[in-house]
Design a protein around this motif. Sequence first.
Motif, PDB file in Angstrom:
ATOM      1  N   SER A 127       0.833  -1.189   0.000  1.00  0.00           N
ATOM      2  CA  SER A 127       0.000   0.000   0.000  1.00  0.00           C
ATOM      3  C   SER A 127       0.873   1.247   0.000  1.00  0.00           C
ATOM      4  N   MET A 128       0.439   2.262  -0.738  1.00  0.00           N
ATOM      5  CA  MET A 128       1.142   3.532  -0.764  1.00  0.00           C
ATOM      6  C   MET A 128       0.120   4.631  -0.515  1.00  0.00           C
ATOM      7  N   GLY A 129       0.571   5.719   0.078  1.00  0.00           N
ATOM      8  CA  GLY A 129      -0.384   6.777   0.337  1.00  0.00           C
ATOM      9  C   GLY A 129       0.254   8.053   0.813  1.00  0.00           C
ATOM     10  N   TRP A 130      -0.626   8.996   1.120  1.00  0.00           N
ATOM     11  CA  TRP A 130      -0.212  10.311   1.604  1.00  0.00           C
ATOM     12  C   TRP A 130      -0.993  10.687   2.846  1.00  0.00           C
ATOM     13  N   TYR A 131      -0.294  11.269   3.788  1.00  0.00           N
ATOM     14  CA  TYR A 131      -0.873  11.878   4.968  1.00  0.00           C
ATOM     15  C   TYR A 131      -0.359  13.311   5.021  1.00  0.00           C
ATOM     16  N   ARG A 132      -1.018  14.126   5.815  1.00  0.00           N
ATOM     17  CA  ARG A 132      -0.550  15.496   5.960  1.00  0.00           C
ATOM     18  C   ARG A 132      -0.686  15.963   7.398  1.00  0.00           C
ATOM     19  N   GLN A 133       0.143  16.943   7.734  1.00  0.00           N
ATOM     20  CA  GLN A 133       0.103  17.505   9.081  1.00  0.00           C
ATOM     21  C   GLN A 133       0.265  19.010   8.990  1.00  0.00           C
ATOM     22  N   PRO A 189       0.316  22.837  10.873  1.00  0.00           N
ATOM     23  CA  PRO A 189       0.852  23.325  12.148  1.00  0.00           C
ATOM     24  C   PRO A 189      -0.181  23.243  13.263  1.00  0.00           C
ATOM     25  N   GLY A 190       0.197  22.650  14.366  1.00  0.00           N
ATOM     26  CA  GLY A 190      -0.685  22.564  15.517  1.00  0.00           C
ATOM     27  C   GLY A 190      -1.762  21.511  15.417  1.00  0.00           C
ATOM     28  N   LYS A 191      -1.732  20.704  14.367  1.00  0.00           N
ATOM     29  CA  LYS A 191      -2.759  19.669  14.185  1.00  0.00           C
ATOM     30  C   LYS A 191      -2.126  18.285  14.090  1.00  0.00           C
ATOM     31  N   GLN A 192      -2.961  17.291  14.257  1.00  0.00           N
ATOM     32  CA  GLN A 192      -2.485  15.918  14.141  1.00  0.00           C
ATOM     33  C   GLN A 192      -2.331  15.525  12.671  1.00  0.00           C
ATOM     34  N   ARG A 193      -1.475  14.554  12.451  1.00  0.00           N
ATOM     35  CA  ARG A 193      -1.320  14.020  11.103  1.00  0.00           C
ATOM     36  C   ARG A 193      -2.616  13.322  10.702  1.00  0.00           C
ATOM     37  N   GLU A 194      -3.034  13.556   9.453  1.00  0.00           N
ATOM     38  CA  GLU A 194      -4.298  12.988   9.010  1.00  0.00           C
ATOM     39  C   GLU A 194      -4.142  12.336   7.641  1.00  0.00           C
ATOM     40  N   LEU A 195      -5.035  11.388   7.394  1.00  0.00           N
ATOM     41  CA  LEU A 195      -5.041  10.698   6.114  1.00  0.00           C
ATOM     42  C   LEU A 195      -5.433  11.648   4.994  1.00  0.00           C
ATOM     43  N   VAL A 196      -4.719  11.542   3.869  1.00  0.00           N
ATOM     44  CA  VAL A 196      -5.143  12.201   2.636  1.00  0.00           C
ATOM     45  C   VAL A 196      -5.745  11.148   1.717  1.00  0.00           C
ATOM     46  N   ALA A 197      -4.932  10.155   1.334  1.00  0.00           N
ATOM     47  CA  ALA A 197      -5.410   9.089   0.458  1.00  0.00           C
ATOM     48  C   ALA A 197      -4.411   7.948   0.455  1.00  0.00           C
ATOM     49  N   THR A 198      -4.923   6.741   0.194  1.00  0.00           N
ATOM     50  CA  THR A 198      -4.063   5.576   0.029  1.00  0.00           C
ATOM     51  C   THR A 198      -4.504   4.794  -1.194  1.00  0.00           C
ATOM     52  N   ILE A 199      -3.590   3.989  -1.710  1.00  0.00           N
ATOM     53  CA  ILE A 199      -3.896   3.134  -2.858  1.00  0.00           C
ATOM     54  C   ILE A 199      -3.149   1.822  -2.700  1.00  0.00           C
ATOM     55  N   TYR A 233       3.236  17.249   3.757  1.00  0.00           N
ATOM     56  CA  TYR A 233       2.645  16.027   3.227  1.00  0.00           C
ATOM     57  C   TYR A 233       3.681  14.903   3.306  1.00  0.00           C
ATOM     58  N   TYR A 234       3.254  13.787   3.887  1.00  0.00           N
ATOM     59  CA  TYR A 234       4.151  12.658   4.103  1.00  0.00           C
ATOM     60  C   TYR A 234       3.725  11.462   3.265  1.00  0.00           C
ATOM     61  N   CYS A 235       4.674  10.896   2.584  1.00  0.00           N
ATOM     62  CA  CYS A 235       4.443   9.638   1.881  1.00  0.00           C
ATOM     63  C   CYS A 235       4.463   8.502   2.902  1.00  0.00           C
ATOM     64  N   ASN A 236       3.571   7.557   2.718  1.00  0.00           N
ATOM     65  CA  ASN A 236       3.480   6.411   3.615  1.00  0.00           C
ATOM     66  C   ASN A 236       3.380   5.142   2.774  1.00  0.00           C
ATOM     67  N   VAL A 237       4.184   4.142   3.108  1.00  0.00           N
ATOM     68  CA  VAL A 237       4.079   2.864   2.407  1.00  0.00           C
ATOM     69  C   VAL A 237       4.015   1.734   3.420  1.00  0.00           C
ATOM     70  N   VAL A 238       3.330   0.686   3.025  1.00  0.00           N
ATOM     71  CA  VAL A 238       3.271  -0.541   3.806  1.00  0.00           C
ATOM     72  C   VAL A 238       3.778  -1.657   2.907  1.00  0.00           C
ATOM     73  N   THR A 239       4.765  -2.393   3.386  1.00  0.00           N
ATOM     74  CA  THR A 239       5.355  -3.446   2.565  1.00  0.00           C
ATOM     75  C   THR A 239       4.451  -4.682   2.549  1.00  0.00           C
ATOM     76  N   ASN A 240       4.793  -5.615   1.697  1.00  0.00           N
ATOM     77  CA  ASN A 240       4.055  -6.879   1.631  1.00  0.00           C
ATOM     78  C   ASN A 240       4.160  -7.671   2.927  1.00  0.00           C
ATOM     79  N   TRP A 241       5.108  -7.308   3.776  1.00  0.00           N
ATOM     80  CA  TRP A 241       5.269  -7.971   5.066  1.00  0.00           C
ATOM     81  C   TRP A 241       4.671  -7.172   6.210  1.00  0.00           C
ATOM     82  N   GLY A 242       3.953  -6.091   5.850  1.00  0.00           N
ATOM     83  CA  GLY A 242       3.222  -5.347   6.869  1.00  0.00           C
ATOM     84  C   GLY A 242       4.005  -4.289   7.610  1.00  0.00           C
ATOM     85  N   LYS A 243       5.200  -3.963   7.134  1.00  0.00           N
ATOM     86  CA  LYS A 243       5.987  -2.942   7.814  1.00  0.00           C
ATOM     87  C   LYS A 243       5.705  -1.574   7.179  1.00  0.00           C
TER      88      LYS A 243
END
Length: 113
Positions: free
Chosen positions: A30-36, A38-48, A90-100
């Motif tokens: 899985s690959m995706g984007w989150y954003r944070q 100033p003064g707010k928590q990181r939140e989901l933008v989108a994943t694929i 904006y932060y890129c986020n990935v999850v490997t096939n092994w769940g990391k």
Amino acid sequence: QVQLVESGGGLVQPGGSLRLSCAASGSIFSMGWYRQAPGKQRELVATIHSRGITNYADSLKGRFTISRDNAKNTVYLQMNSLKPEDTAVYYCNVVTNWGKTYWGQGTQVSVSS
């Protein structure tokens, strides 16, 4: 170890567009984007997922589009009709096939006139 290379952030006027890219090494589920903002928590933008299943934050549907090139292990985020409240790191986020999970270093998006 997964390496992530983000690009595409910057300063844009309200109503403008930007495209973010994130290239990853390794076997990615899985690959995706989150954003944070100033003064707010990181939140989901989108994943694929690797099969193209997408998930968006409800508030961003229709303006943001996530896509993925599996051959290049690269995820894109097309952001249109940008608003000042989209300003965030904006932060890129990935999850490997092994769940990391891995995070990119973040790219600044600023929307201002």
